[in-house]
Scaffold this motif. Structure first.
Motif, PDB file in Angstrom:
ATOM      1  N   HIS A  77       0.991  -1.120   0.316  1.00 55.06           N
ATOM      2  CA  HIS A  77      -0.083  -0.076   0.199  1.00 55.06           C
ATOM      3  C   HIS A  77       0.762   1.582  -0.264  1.00 55.06           C
ATOM      4  O   HIS A  77       0.631   2.362  -0.285  1.00 55.06           O
ATOM      5  CB  HIS A  77      -1.027  -0.141   1.242  1.00 55.06           C
ATOM      6  CG  HIS A  77      -1.602  -1.216   1.394  1.00 55.06           C
ATOM      7  ND1 HIS A  77      -0.628  -2.244   1.827  1.00 55.06           N
ATOM      8  CD2 HIS A  77      -3.070  -1.630   1.086  1.00 55.06           C
ATOM      9  CE1 HIS A  77      -2.158  -3.312   1.860  1.00 55.06           C
ATOM     10  NE2 HIS A  77      -2.978  -2.791   1.523  1.00 55.06           N
ATOM     11  N   ALA A  78       1.961   1.540   0.907  1.00 54.21           N
ATOM     12  CA  ALA A  78       2.650   2.391   0.907  1.00 54.21           C
ATOM     13  C   ALA A  78       3.853   2.071  -1.064  1.00 54.21           C
ATOM     14  O   ALA A  78       3.259   3.784  -0.936  1.00 54.21           O
ATOM     15  CB  ALA A  78       3.943   2.049   1.165  1.00 54.21           C
ATOM     16  N   ARG A  97     -18.070   5.059  -4.758  1.00 53.49           N
ATOM     17  CA  ARG A  97     -17.572   4.806  -3.043  1.00 53.49           C
ATOM     18  C   ARG A  97     -16.089   4.349  -3.165  1.00 53.49           C
ATOM     19  O   ARG A  97     -15.348   4.937  -2.613  1.00 53.49           O
ATOM     20  CB  ARG A  97     -18.312   3.188  -3.340  1.00 53.49           C
ATOM     21  CG  ARG A  97     -18.145   3.168  -1.197  1.00 53.49           C
ATOM     22  CD  ARG A  97     -18.967   3.650  -0.557  1.00 53.49           C
ATOM     23  NE  ARG A  97     -18.610   3.672   0.552  1.00 53.49           N
ATOM     24  CZ  ARG A  97     -19.413   2.784   1.794  1.00 53.49           C
ATOM     25  NH1 ARG A  97     -20.135   2.179   0.693  1.00 53.49           N
ATOM     26  NH2 ARG A  97     -19.402   2.576   2.409  1.00 53.49           N
ATOM     27  N   ILE A  98     -15.545   4.115  -4.505  1.00 56.21           N
ATOM     28  CA  ILE A  98     -13.770   3.737  -3.417  1.00 56.21           C
ATOM     29  C   ILE A  98     -13.448   4.713  -4.220  1.00 56.21           C
ATOM     30  O   ILE A  98     -11.980   5.174  -2.989  1.00 56.21           O
ATOM     31  CB  ILE A  98     -13.350   3.198  -5.169  1.00 56.21           C
ATOM     32  CG1 ILE A  98     -14.232   1.918  -4.863  1.00 56.21           C
ATOM     33  CG2 ILE A  98     -12.113   2.952  -4.967  1.00 56.21           C
ATOM     34  CD1 ILE A  98     -14.104   0.589  -3.997  1.00 56.21           C
ATOM     35  N   ASP A 104      -3.407   8.767 -11.547  1.00 58.06           N
ATOM     36  CA  ASP A 104      -1.814   7.626 -11.347  1.00 58.06           C
ATOM     37  C   ASP A 104      -4.105   6.206 -10.947  1.00 58.06           C
ATOM     38  O   ASP A 104      -4.164   6.077  -9.912  1.00 58.06           O
ATOM     39  CB  ASP A 104      -1.326   7.452 -10.849  1.00 58.06           C
ATOM     40  CG  ASP A 104      -0.501   6.236  -9.294  1.00 58.06           C
ATOM     41  OD1 ASP A 104      -1.136   5.328 -10.452  1.00 58.06           O
ATOM     42  OD2 ASP A 104       0.222   6.169  -9.194  1.00 58.06           O
ATOM     43  N   PHE A 105      -4.320   5.639 -11.502  1.00 53.73           N
ATOM     44  CA  PHE A 105      -4.923   3.882 -11.779  1.00 53.73           C
ATOM     45  C   PHE A 105      -4.631   3.612 -10.247  1.00 53.73           C
ATOM     46  O   PHE A 105      -5.678   3.470  -9.745  1.00 53.73           O
ATOM     47  CB  PHE A 105      -4.993   3.764 -13.156  1.00 53.73           C
ATOM     48  CG  PHE A 105      -6.086   2.627 -12.437  1.00 53.73           C
ATOM     49  CD1 PHE A 105      -7.477   2.372 -12.799  1.00 53.73           C
ATOM     50  CD2 PHE A 105      -5.394   1.350 -12.543  1.00 53.73           C
ATOM     51  CE1 PHE A 105      -8.581   2.327 -12.022  1.00 53.73           C
ATOM     52  CE2 PHE A 105      -6.687   0.098 -12.551  1.00 53.73           C
ATOM     53  CZ  PHE A 105      -7.785   0.250 -12.448  1.00 53.73           C
ATOM     54  N   SER A 106      -3.227   3.034 -10.173  1.00 53.89           N
ATOM     55  CA  SER A 106      -3.240   2.053  -9.297  1.00 53.89           C
ATOM     56  C   SER A 106      -3.687   2.685  -8.243  1.00 53.89           C
ATOM     57  O   SER A 106      -3.992   2.429  -7.331  1.00 53.89           O
ATOM     58  CB  SER A 106      -1.914   1.953  -8.326  1.00 53.89           C
ATOM     59  OG  SER A 106      -1.186   3.443  -8.243  1.00 53.89           O
ATOM     60  N   ILE A 109      -7.031   0.698  -6.829  1.00 54.95           N
ATOM     61  CA  ILE A 109      -6.959  -0.438  -5.821  1.00 54.95           C
ATOM     62  C   ILE A 109      -6.462  -0.598  -4.419  1.00 54.95           C
ATOM     63  O   ILE A 109      -7.142  -1.012  -4.267  1.00 54.95           O
ATOM     64  CB  ILE A 109      -5.769  -1.145  -6.829  1.00 54.95           C
ATOM     65  CG1 ILE A 109      -5.688  -1.185  -8.289  1.00 54.95           C
ATOM     66  CG2 ILE A 109      -5.362  -3.656  -6.306  1.00 54.95           C
ATOM     67  CD1 ILE A 109      -4.998  -1.452  -9.139  1.00 54.95           C
ATOM     68  N   TYR A 110      -6.122   1.127  -4.371  1.00 57.11           N
ATOM     69  CA  TYR A 110      -6.046   0.547  -3.127  1.00 57.11           C
ATOM     70  C   TYR A 110      -7.078   0.502  -1.592  1.00 57.11           C
ATOM     71  O   TYR A 110      -6.492  -0.776  -0.427  1.00 57.11           O
ATOM     72  CB  TYR A 110      -5.133   2.298  -2.510  1.00 57.11           C
ATOM     73  CG  TYR A 110      -4.213   2.291  -1.414  1.00 57.11           C
ATOM     74  CD1 TYR A 110      -4.844   2.453   0.124  1.00 57.11           C
ATOM     75  CD2 TYR A 110      -3.254   2.784  -0.400  1.00 57.11           C
ATOM     76  CE1 TYR A 110      -4.786   2.473   1.945  1.00 57.11           C
ATOM     77  CE2 TYR A 110      -2.662   3.023   0.288  1.00 57.11           C
ATOM     78  CZ  TYR A 110      -3.666   2.916   1.555  1.00 57.11           C
ATOM     79  OH  TYR A 110      -2.397   2.784   2.350  1.00 57.11           O
ATOM     80  N   PRO A 111      -8.178   1.066  -1.562  1.00 59.20           N
ATOM     81  CA  PRO A 111      -9.010   0.763  -0.859  1.00 59.20           C
ATOM     82  C   PRO A 111     -10.124  -0.590  -0.661  1.00 59.20           C
ATOM     83  O   PRO A 111      -9.325  -1.402  -0.106  1.00 59.20           O
ATOM     84  CB  PRO A 111     -10.101   2.202  -1.861  1.00 59.20           C
ATOM     85  CG  PRO A 111      -9.522   3.158  -2.444  1.00 59.20           C
ATOM     86  CD  PRO A 111      -8.836   2.323  -2.395  1.00 59.20           C
TER      87      PRO A 111
END
Length: 351
Positions: A74-75, A138-139, A156-158, A161-163
């Motif tokens: 995540h970092a 919601r994301i 940055d699309f990534s 993905i984090y949530p």
């Protein structure tokens, strides 16, 4: 310790529990409960995070087995240390030592990296299922958990993905209690909503208050006005020496008689009273003399009524806090390498 005593210890000093009924039901089950808190290895530990450490200690004393999740992937997504995983691991090891210095019970606590679970196909299946059960809007709203704005996903699309990954962590680790500051509420509520749609066990979400920035800056949003390591002027680090703590506290936002969003009073309320039980105000007799406060409300009322000068509040809060953090400094004197390595990274300009 009976069920009522365990419940009282877990609930103590929390800002909210979602829900108390579910927590009581879990405690009544004849099994060991699993708790979780996630930390992104992104820099030195500031005192706002010590609130979480104190509550983890409470929960382990109440019989909860706790997972401290060092979210290295995540970092990386959040561009910490330039996304260099080796440097993120150095920070993770430093954070682990901070926890130990603050008194975490190693027999009741497990440290786990995201790298330990991301090689499981079941984990990524959960990420996909959670994503399908959640709307894009919601994301986006949940992106505040990583200190980001919704529009950051445009670059940055990534970041999107984090949530779902943070929510998948909770289910992959099979936790009963998801714990964090109020800034993590979006992620925990996303997890509970996904659980309801997917027929999974809902985590009980429990949250602590946040310490405001020492500078008093920030808009009304909870995540924006909290103490942050990204601004050294706004935060105190757990291994700061006493003179540095005193210097930072002397510059803190602390208007006369004002208690709302006062970071100095927040430190007394959320750190000193829970860890030490009292607050001693030392001052010359001509200014009212020494006073021992046994309840935070007494200190707040005295400050609100003008009986305590901001300078006296700052100086005494700095002293009490410095004494509270002495075990961390002692720990790093005996174990200097983790602190030395993180300082070398930060001196090199890594963030």
């Amino acid at each position: 310790m009976d069920a009522d005593e365990r419940l009282r210890l877990i609930e103590k000093d929390l800002a909210e529990i979602i829900t108390s009924e579910e927590l009581r039901a879990r405690i009544s089950e004849d099994r060991e409960l699993r708790g979780y808190i996630g930390f992104e290895p992104s820099g030195r530990m500031h005192i706002g995070q010590v609130i979480n450490v104190l509550k983890v200690i409470d929960m382990t004393r109440a019989g909860v087995k706790f997972l401290i999740f060092l979210a290295d992937w995540h970092a990386k997504i959040n561009d910490k240390f330039g996304g260099d995983i080796e440097k993120i691991w150095i920070c993770g090891d430093y954070l682990r030592h901070c926890f130990l210095g603050l008194g975490i019970d190693p027999d009741r606590t497990e440290f786990l990296y995201a790298s330990d679970i991301v090689n499981r196909s079941e984990y990524w299946e959960k990420v996909l299922q959670i994503s399908k059960a959640s709307s894009l809007s919601r994301i986006r709203r949940a992106m505040t958990i990583m200190g980001r704005e919704e529009d950051d996903a445009e670059l940055d699309f990534s970041k999107l993905i984090y949530p779902p990954m943070q929510v998948a962590d909770i289910f992959e680790l099979e936790v009963d209690i998801a714990y964090g500051g109020l800034d993590q509420r979006h992620a925990h509520m996303l997890a509970r909503d996904a659980a309801e749609k997917l027929g999974w066990k809902k985590p009980v979400a429990v949250h602590s208050k946040l310490i405001p920035s020492l500078s008093g800056s920030g808009r009304m949003d909870t995540a924006q006005k909290k103490m942050s390591k990204s601004d050294p002027r706004s935060s105190i680090v757990v291994d700061d020496p006493p003179e540095t703590i005193a210097e930072k506290m002397s510059m803190a936002f602390c208007p006369q008689s004002e208690v709302q969003d006062n970071p100095v009073l927040a430190i007394a309320e959320l750190l000193i009273f829970p860890s030490r039980g009292t607050f001693r105000l030392n001052r010359p007799g001509k200014y009212g003399g020494d006073v021992l406060f046994s309840e935070y409300s007494e200190l707040e009322n005295a400050y609100a009524s003008g009986k305590i000068h901001p300078k006296d509040l700052k100086e005494n809060t700095a002293r009490e806090l410095s004494e509270m953090l002495e075990p961390v400094r002692d720990h790093f004197e005996k174990n200097p390498d983790p602190k030395r390595r993180i300082e070398e990274l930060l001196l090199g300009g890594e963030k």
